[in-house]
Scaffold this motif. Structure first.
Motif, PDB file in Angstrom:
ATOM      1  N   ASP A 162      -1.845  -8.007  -4.606  1.00 57.83           N
ATOM      2  CA  ASP A 162      -3.144  -8.235  -3.954  1.00 57.83           C
ATOM      3  C   ASP A 162      -2.987  -8.307  -2.435  1.00 57.83           C
ATOM      4  O   ASP A 162      -3.796  -7.732  -1.696  1.00 57.83           O
ATOM      5  N   LYS A 163      -1.947  -8.998  -1.960  1.00 62.02           N
ATOM      6  CA  LYS A 163      -1.705  -9.089  -0.519  1.00 62.02           C
ATOM      7  C   LYS A 163      -1.368  -7.727   0.081  1.00 62.02           C
ATOM      8  O   LYS A 163      -1.785  -7.385   1.196  1.00 62.02           O
ATOM      9  N   CYS A 189      -2.377  -4.799  -1.089  1.00 63.83           N
ATOM     10  CA  CYS A 189      -3.629  -4.017  -1.063  1.00 63.83           C
ATOM     11  C   CYS A 189      -4.460  -4.408   0.144  1.00 63.83           C
ATOM     12  O   CYS A 189      -5.028  -3.536   0.828  1.00 63.83           O
ATOM     13  N   GLU A 190      -4.510  -5.689   0.455  1.00 60.67           N
ATOM     14  CA  GLU A 190      -5.238  -6.154   1.637  1.00 60.67           C
ATOM     15  C   GLU A 190      -4.573  -5.626   2.911  1.00 60.67           C
ATOM     16  O   GLU A 190      -5.249  -5.112   3.812  1.00 60.67           O
ATOM     17  N   GLU A 191      -3.246  -5.731   2.991  1.00 63.05           N
ATOM     18  CA  GLU A 191      -2.521  -5.276   4.171  1.00 63.05           C
ATOM     19  C   GLU A 191      -2.745  -3.789   4.435  1.00 63.05           C
ATOM     20  O   GLU A 191      -2.865  -3.361   5.590  1.00 63.05           O
ATOM     21  N   PHE A 192      -2.833  -3.002   3.374  1.00 64.62           N
ATOM     22  CA  PHE A 192      -2.964  -1.556   3.522  1.00 64.62           C
ATOM     23  C   PHE A 192      -4.414  -1.080   3.382  1.00 64.62           C
ATOM     24  O   PHE A 192      -4.660   0.128   3.341  1.00 64.62           O
ATOM     25  N   GLY A 193      -5.361  -2.031   3.304  1.00 64.78           N
ATOM     26  CA  GLY A 193      -6.767  -1.663   3.258  1.00 64.78           C
ATOM     27  C   GLY A 193      -7.170  -0.952   1.974  1.00 64.78           C
ATOM     28  O   GLY A 193      -8.031  -0.076   1.986  1.00 64.78           O
ATOM     29  N   LEU A 194      -6.562  -1.335   0.856  1.00 65.05           N
ATOM     30  CA  LEU A 194      -6.864  -0.729  -0.439  1.00 65.05           C
ATOM     31  C   LEU A 194      -7.743  -1.667  -1.257  1.00 65.05           C
ATOM     32  O   LEU A 194      -7.611  -2.883  -1.159  1.00 65.05           O
ATOM     33  N   LYS A 195      -8.581  -1.099  -2.085  1.00 66.35           N
ATOM     34  CA  LYS A 195      -9.421  -1.940  -2.949  1.00 66.35           C
ATOM     35  C   LYS A 195      -8.857  -2.010  -4.332  1.00 66.35           C
ATOM     36  O   LYS A 195      -8.189  -1.167  -4.809  1.00 66.35           O
ATOM     37  N   LYS A 215       5.300   0.220   9.239  1.00 66.98           N
ATOM     38  CA  LYS A 215       4.122  -0.596   9.574  1.00 66.98           C
ATOM     39  C   LYS A 215       4.533  -1.953  10.143  1.00 66.98           C
ATOM     40  O   LYS A 215       3.899  -2.459  11.061  1.00 66.98           O
TER      41      LYS A 215
END
Length: 154
Positions: free
Chosen positions: A145-146, A148-154, A44
């Motif tokens: 948390d970052k 999860c945001e980068e990979f579009g996870l909640k 990625k």
């Protein structure tokens, strides 16, 4: 045989020396889990996924060999250097990239090179997602948390 496969064969042989079945299984799951996670992260982020996967396979090997996590990242980098030299799998520059990532992988609150960060992030992903019933360590929460945001996870 690819050099990653050759390294995995070496690591597998080392892990098979762990007599406690539970500890051996945990070590295998962690090293292969971090290796998979770092490959995804590297692809990625356009980083060298082969070198990072090699770093992942070695990153906690010192701790598994000795049973101690005391300064395991720094000691692990030296062990990785010895193994890579013994197996003659990497050139000097590649060895430095791998060893730097291992050396810094426990410094979760510090930002290092993109390659170092990828291994840290993969380690965090595995720590946090391998058993979702466990609480996330405070030192890993912001990084997780970052991710999860980068990979579009909640």
């Amino acid at each position: 045989m690819s050099r990653l496969k050759e390294l995995r064969t070496y690591v597998d042989d080392e892990l098979n020396k762990i007599t406690d079945t539970s500890k051996r299984t945990s070590a295998i799951v962690h090293l292969y889990g971090v290796s998979l996670a770092v490959t995804m992260i590297a692809k990625k982020r356009n980083l060298d996924y082969e070198l990072l996967s090699m770093a992942a396979m070695l990153h906690d090997l010192h701790a598994y060999r000795t049973g101690s996590y005391d300064d395991h990242a720094h000691k692990g980098a030296e062990l990785a250097r010895e193994i890579l030299h013994e197996l003659n799998l990497t050139n000097d520059a590649e060895t430095e990239i791998i060893c730097s990532a291992i050396y810094h992988h426990d410094d979760k609150l510090i930002t290092d090179s993109p390659t170092d960060e990828a291994l840290k992030d993969a380690d965090v992903i595995h720590h946090c997602m391998n058993d979702l019933s466990k609480a996330i360590k405070e030192k890993e929460q912001a990084r997780f948390d970052k991710l999860c945001e980068e990979f579009g996870l909640k």
